[in-house]
Write a protein that holds these residues in place. Structure first.
Motif, PDB file in Angstrom:
ATOM      1  N   ALA A   1       0.832  -1.203   0.000  1.00  0.00           N
ATOM      2  CA  ALA A   1       0.000   0.000   0.000  1.00  0.00           C
ATOM      3  C   ALA A   1       0.868   1.254   0.000  1.00  0.00           C
ATOM      4  CB  ALA A   1      -0.927  -0.009   1.209  1.00  0.00           C
ATOM      5  N   LEU A   2       1.936   1.259   0.808  1.00  0.00           N
ATOM      6  CA  LEU A   2       2.828   2.419   0.856  1.00  0.00           C
ATOM      7  C   LEU A   2       3.559   2.611  -0.467  1.00  0.00           C
ATOM      8  CD1 LEU A   2       4.359   2.097   4.442  1.00  0.00           C
ATOM      9  CD2 LEU A   2       2.429   3.499   3.682  1.00  0.00           C
ATOM     10  N   ALA A   3       3.948   1.518  -1.089  1.00  0.00           N
ATOM     11  CA  ALA A   3       4.631   1.614  -2.382  1.00  0.00           C
ATOM     12  C   ALA A   3       3.702   2.183  -3.448  1.00  0.00           C
ATOM     13  CB  ALA A   3       5.151   0.236  -2.796  1.00  0.00           C
ATOM     14  N   VAL A   4       2.445   1.738  -3.424  1.00  0.00           N
ATOM     15  CA  VAL A   4       1.469   2.252  -4.393  1.00  0.00           C
ATOM     16  C   VAL A   4       1.234   3.744  -4.163  1.00  0.00           C
ATOM     17  CG1 VAL A   4      -0.947   2.145  -5.112  1.00  0.00           C
ATOM     18  CG2 VAL A   4       0.335   0.033  -4.753  1.00  0.00           C
ATOM     19  N   LYS A   5       1.099   4.148  -2.903  1.00  0.00           N
ATOM     20  CA  LYS A   5       0.874   5.558  -2.600  1.00  0.00           C
ATOM     21  C   LYS A   5       2.076   6.405  -3.000  1.00  0.00           C
ATOM     22  CE  LYS A   5      -1.601   8.900  -0.713  1.00  0.00           C
ATOM     23  NZ  LYS A   5      -2.672   9.553  -1.514  1.00  0.00           N
ATOM     24  N   ALA A   6       3.289   5.872  -2.832  1.00  0.00           N
ATOM     25  CA  ALA A   6       4.484   6.597  -3.256  1.00  0.00           C
ATOM     26  C   ALA A   6       4.520   6.769  -4.772  1.00  0.00           C
ATOM     27  CB  ALA A   6       5.738   5.864  -2.777  1.00  0.00           C
ATOM     28  N   ALA A   7       4.102   5.731  -5.482  1.00  0.00           N
ATOM     29  CA  ALA A   7       4.101   5.798  -6.946  1.00  0.00           C
ATOM     30  C   ALA A   7       2.964   6.660  -7.479  1.00  0.00           C
ATOM     31  CB  ALA A   7       4.009   4.388  -7.525  1.00  0.00           C
TER      32      ALA A   7
ATOM     33  N   ALA B   1       2.234   6.908   7.834  1.00  0.00           N
ATOM     34  CA  ALA B   1       3.431   6.276   7.297  1.00  0.00           C
ATOM     35  C   ALA B   1       3.533   6.497   5.798  1.00  0.00           C
ATOM     36  CB  ALA B   1       3.419   4.777   7.608  1.00  0.00           C
ATOM     37  N   SER B   2       4.750   6.387   5.310  1.00  0.00           N
ATOM     38  CA  SER B   2       5.057   6.384   3.886  1.00  0.00           C
ATOM     39  C   SER B   2       6.284   5.505   3.708  1.00  0.00           C
ATOM     40  CB  SER B   2       5.343   7.808   3.384  1.00  0.00           C
ATOM     41  OG  SER B   2       6.562   8.280   3.917  1.00  0.00           O
ATOM     42  N   VAL B   3       6.764   5.375   2.485  1.00  0.00           N
ATOM     43  CA  VAL B   3       7.989   4.597   2.281  1.00  0.00           C
ATOM     44  C   VAL B   3       9.181   5.282   2.939  1.00  0.00           C
ATOM     45  CG1 VAL B   3       7.191   3.515   0.153  1.00  0.00           C
ATOM     46  CG2 VAL B   3       8.371   5.736   0.045  1.00  0.00           C
TER      47      VAL B   3
ATOM     48  N   PRO C   1     -10.404  23.593   7.061  1.00  0.00           N
ATOM     49  CA  PRO C   1     -11.631  22.849   6.734  1.00  0.00           C
ATOM     50  C   PRO C   1     -11.356  21.767   5.686  1.00  0.00           C
ATOM     51  CG  PRO C   1     -12.019  25.225   6.704  1.00  0.00           C
ATOM     52  CD  PRO C   1     -10.534  25.040   6.800  1.00  0.00           C
ATOM     53  N   LYS C   2     -11.556  20.529   6.074  1.00  0.00           N
ATOM     54  CA  LYS C   2     -11.346  19.370   5.210  1.00  0.00           C
ATOM     55  C   LYS C   2      -9.901  19.272   4.718  1.00  0.00           C
ATOM     56  CE  LYS C   2     -16.156  18.752   3.857  1.00  0.00           C
ATOM     57  NZ  LYS C   2     -17.091  18.451   2.786  1.00  0.00           N
ATOM     58  N   ARG C   3      -8.971  19.740   5.554  1.00  0.00           N
ATOM     59  CA  ARG C   3      -7.546  19.613   5.237  1.00  0.00           C
ATOM     60  C   ARG C   3      -6.818  19.040   6.451  1.00  0.00           C
ATOM     61  NH1 ARG C   3      -8.205  24.920   3.529  1.00  0.00           N
ATOM     62  NH2 ARG C   3      -6.723  25.685   5.105  1.00  0.00           N
ATOM     63  N   ASN C   4      -5.818  18.209   6.174  1.00  0.00           N
ATOM     64  CA  ASN C   4      -5.080  17.591   7.271  1.00  0.00           C
ATOM     65  C   ASN C   4      -3.588  17.625   6.999  1.00  0.00           C
ATOM     66  OD1 ASN C   4      -4.338  15.252   5.672  1.00  0.00           O
ATOM     67  ND2 ASN C   4      -6.442  14.522   5.950  1.00  0.00           N
ATOM     68  N   ALA C   5      -2.823  17.110   7.942  1.00  0.00           N
ATOM     69  CA  ALA C   5      -1.363  17.219   7.900  1.00  0.00           C
ATOM     70  C   ALA C   5      -0.683  16.106   7.117  1.00  0.00           C
ATOM     71  CB  ALA C   5      -0.820  17.246   9.331  1.00  0.00           C
ATOM     72  N   LEU C   6      -1.432  15.260   6.442  1.00  0.00           N
ATOM     73  CA  LEU C   6      -0.818  14.185   5.670  1.00  0.00           C
ATOM     74  C   LEU C   6      -0.038  14.741   4.482  1.00  0.00           C
ATOM     75  CD1 LEU C   6      -3.747  11.596   5.460  1.00  0.00           C
ATOM     76  CD2 LEU C   6      -1.568  11.258   6.630  1.00  0.00           C
ATOM     77  N   ALA C   7       1.169  14.215   4.280  1.00  0.00           N
ATOM     78  CA  ALA C   7       1.910  14.511   3.056  1.00  0.00           C
ATOM     79  C   ALA C   7       1.288  13.714   1.908  1.00  0.00           C
ATOM     80  CB  ALA C   7       3.379  14.144   3.243  1.00  0.00           C
ATOM     81  N   PRO C   8       1.534  14.124   0.664  1.00  0.00           N
ATOM     82  CA  PRO C   8       0.902  13.438  -0.470  1.00  0.00           C
ATOM     83  C   PRO C   8       1.167  11.937  -0.538  1.00  0.00           C
ATOM     84  CG  PRO C   8       1.820  15.524  -1.192  1.00  0.00           C
ATOM     85  CD  PRO C   8       2.282  15.321   0.223  1.00  0.00           C
TER      86      PRO C   8
END
Length: 295
Positions: free
Chosen positions: A12-18, A131-133, A148-155
């Motif tokens: 899942a992390l690899a897919v999100k990184a790609a 988490a990420s890679v 509003p509807k925004r969070n601290a997650l990186a892409p």
């Protein structure tokens, strides 16, 4: 629309990184509504439902770890004693069918100010493990909401789990809506008492651009309780102090007018709910069997 369905967390992390634009799909109770009503058309969906560890939950030191795909039904059925405010909030989420699929992590990912889980997470004390890679980090829930509807997650990051402190004292949650069930909150308030620390925590939702804690109200009430030795004697705080706590909770808010309610009504409702949840929680502090759960 490309449908991506990893079977493991590293995958899942690899897919999100790609594909950083891939939109995570867990319960789908918010996302699928937006897609069905053509409000959103992501190029890729990242279905996380096959990742086993995201459906796991259990103890983690002084907290409970909730995997990103653990539904509200589990919180209600299994964690009412350890996470009482969150369990109370979970009971107000949608219908039984929605509670069987919707997740706390999904509420965080959507980051709507009106999300039912947010006040309880703020009051209880929670960290969002993402988490990420590149690695893993834990974000205090107060810092997770950025707008509003925004969070601290990186892409390239995904929510792995939510760590919620186990209750060490009474907790309460109350929500105001335009009807009694299956409704988006006009506002919501949670209160947590921490007798061992002589501390009070709050959470307020749908009354500011992001969910908030009323820290000035917390500090005021903690001072009153300590000065009057209320923690030891079990005496409730004076009515004037309870009113001031409610006023300070409302003053922390920055509500808007919208179709669910006016800013003035939201401030009034927050005052009422703050005093009500404090009263319930203190009754439980003095007499554990004496407080109702919610209205």
């Amino acid at each position: 629309m490309e449908f991506l369905r990893p079977a493991t967390w590293p995958e899942a992390l690899a897919v999100k990184a790609a594909h950083p634009d891939a939109v995570p799909l867990a319960g789908g109770t918010d996302l699928m509504v937006e897609i069905n009503f053509d409000r959103r058309r992501p190029e890729r969906l990242l279905d996380l439902s096959r990742v086993p560890e995201l459906r796991a939950w259990g103890p983690a030191d002084r907290a409970v770890r909730l995997g990103a795909c653990v539904p509200y039904r589990t919180v209600i059925d299994r964690l009412g004693a350890e996470l009482p405010a969150l369990a109370l909030a979970a009971r107000t989420v949608g219908s039984p069918q929605i509670r069987n699929r919707a997740t706390v992590a999904g509420n965080l990912g959507t980051a709507s100010p009106a999300g039912d889980a947010h006040p309880a997470l703020l009051a209880a004390g929670a960290r969002v493990e993402v988490a990420s890679v590149r690695g893993t980090r834990a974000i205090p829930v107060e810092e997770f909401y950025t707008g509003p509807k925004r969070n601290a997650l990186a892409p390239d990051e995904l929510i792995h789990s939510v760590l919620v402190d186990r209750a060490t004292g009474p907790q309460q949650f109350a929500k105001a809506g335009t009807r009694n069930a299956m409704v988006i909150a006009v506002c919501a308030v949670a209160v947590a008492l921490r007798p061992e620390e002589r501390a009070v925590r709050t959470g307020v939702g749908s009354a500011a651009p992001t969910p908030i804690r009323a820290t000035e109200a917390e500090e005021f009430l903690a001072g009153v309780l300590a000065e009057g030795d209320h923690w030891t004697t079990g005496r409730p705080p004076p009515p004037a102090a309870a009113r001031r706590f409610a006023e300070l909770t409302a003053a922390a808010c920055a509500p808007i007018d919208d179709v669910r309610g006016s800013a003035d009504y939201r401030r009034h409702a927050v005052r009422v709910l703050a005093r009500r949840t404090l009263d319930w929680a203190w009754r439980a502090q003095a007499r554990p069997e004496g407080a109702p759960e919610c209205v």
